[in-house]
Scaffold this motif. Structure first.
Motif, short mmCIF file in Angstrom:
data_model
loop_
_atom_site.label_atom_id
_atom_site.label_comp_id
_atom_site.label_asym_id
_atom_site.label_seq_id
_atom_site.Cartn_x
_atom_site.Cartn_y
_atom_site.Cartn_z
N GLU A 1 6.64 -1.67 11.60
CA GLU A 1 5.94 -1.30 10.37
C GLU A 1 6.41 -2.20 9.23
N VAL B 1 4.62 -2.15 6.01
CA VAL B 1 4.39 -1.35 4.80
C VAL B 1 4.13 0.09 5.23
N PRO C 1 1.06 -7.51 2.74
CA PRO C 1 1.75 -6.30 2.27
C PRO C 1 1.22 -5.79 0.93
N ARG C 2 0.88 -6.72 0.03
CA ARG C 2 0.38 -6.30 -1.28
C ARG C 2 -0.96 -5.56 -1.15
N ARG D 1 -0.33 -2.03 0.29
CA ARG D 1 0.21 -1.11 -0.72
C ARG D 1 -0.87 -0.70 -1.71
N SER E 1 -0.66 2.26 6.03
CA SER E 1 0.49 1.71 6.73
C SER E 1 0.06 0.41 7.41
#
Length: 240
Positions: free
Chosen positions: A126, A128, A212-213, A216, A221
């Motif tokens: 994982e 994020v 990742p940005r 989020r 996830s």
């Protein structure tokens, strides 16, 4: 198993074989998809294993519709004796309106599965974490495995939206990705977003730097796995 669903699947497979430029290879593809050995199929059809091998390799003339029908019915009969898991899997894909080359697996679970358990089943890392601690344990109620390259090259924008947007409390698994930017950007226009996204065939170091940005920002996830695809599909099929 619903007889109409079986009939629809049988017609789909037979049509794909008869329209193929290499019918033998397509026969072999479907036998492999159903995890049936040549010997098992030969026994069910009451022929020698060499007959199955000869058709699949092209050593015999292209099979006629009668041979194709027997081949397909034999596969479905074998799967039904095992519980019909593959038959139900492909029937779900077809009922969703997508080809099995695009949607490689689609399941709804009888009970929700903790996301941590899902990731363990496919050896995922994982990157994020979606949701928040206040939301309680993270769970998913199903998964959809999408061949990213096939989806991008063959689906219209409307079909993209339908495929992505129908996925809510589930994990979208994307195969055939390079860095992950394609499917993640496409997800931005889909509502609602899935609970989780798994990018198959990537390490964390190979992941698109903006991934990742985006995860989020949209609250899901995000994970990656380098596990071989067949092992990943087997792990998913073992989930309840």
């Amino acid at each position: 198993m619903d007889r109409s669903a079986r009939r629809q699947l049988a017609e789909h497979i037979a049509g794909e074989v008869t329209m193929s430029d290499d019918p033998g290879a397509t026969l072999r593809k479907w036998r492999t998809e159903f995890d049936v050995t040549g010997a098992e199929l030969a026994s069910t059809l009451d022929v020698s294993p060499s007959v199955v091998s000869d058709y699949e390799s092209g050593r015999r003339d292209s099979p006629g519709i009668g041979v194709v029908r027997r081949f397909v019915e034999g596969l479905l009969d074998i799967d039904e004796t095992r519980g019909g898991d593959r038959l139900r899997q492909f029937a779900r894909v077809l009922s969703a309106g997508f080809d099995s080359d695009i949607v490689q697996d689609l399941r709804e679970y009888p009970a929700t599965v903790p996301l941590a358990r899902f990731y363990d089943a496919v050896d995922a890392t994982e990157v994020v974490a979606g949701g928040s601690l206040e939301d309680g344990p993270r769970t998913v109620a199903g998964h959809t495995v999408i061949n990213s390259l096939e989806a991008i090259s063959r689906l219209s924008s409307e079909e993209f939206y339908r495929l992505y947007g129908q996925s809510t409390n589930r994990t979208l698994v994307f195969t055939g990705v390079t860095r992950g930017e394609g499917p993640l950007v496409a997800l931005r226009v889909a509502t609602p977003t899935p609970t989780a996204v798994l990018l198959h065939g990537l390490s964390e170091a190979e992941l698109w730097e903006h991934a990742p940005r985006l995860a989020r920002a949209d609250g899901y996830s995000l994970s990656v796995t380098e596990q071989p695809l067949e092992e990943t599909l087997a792990g998913l099929r073992a989930l309840p």
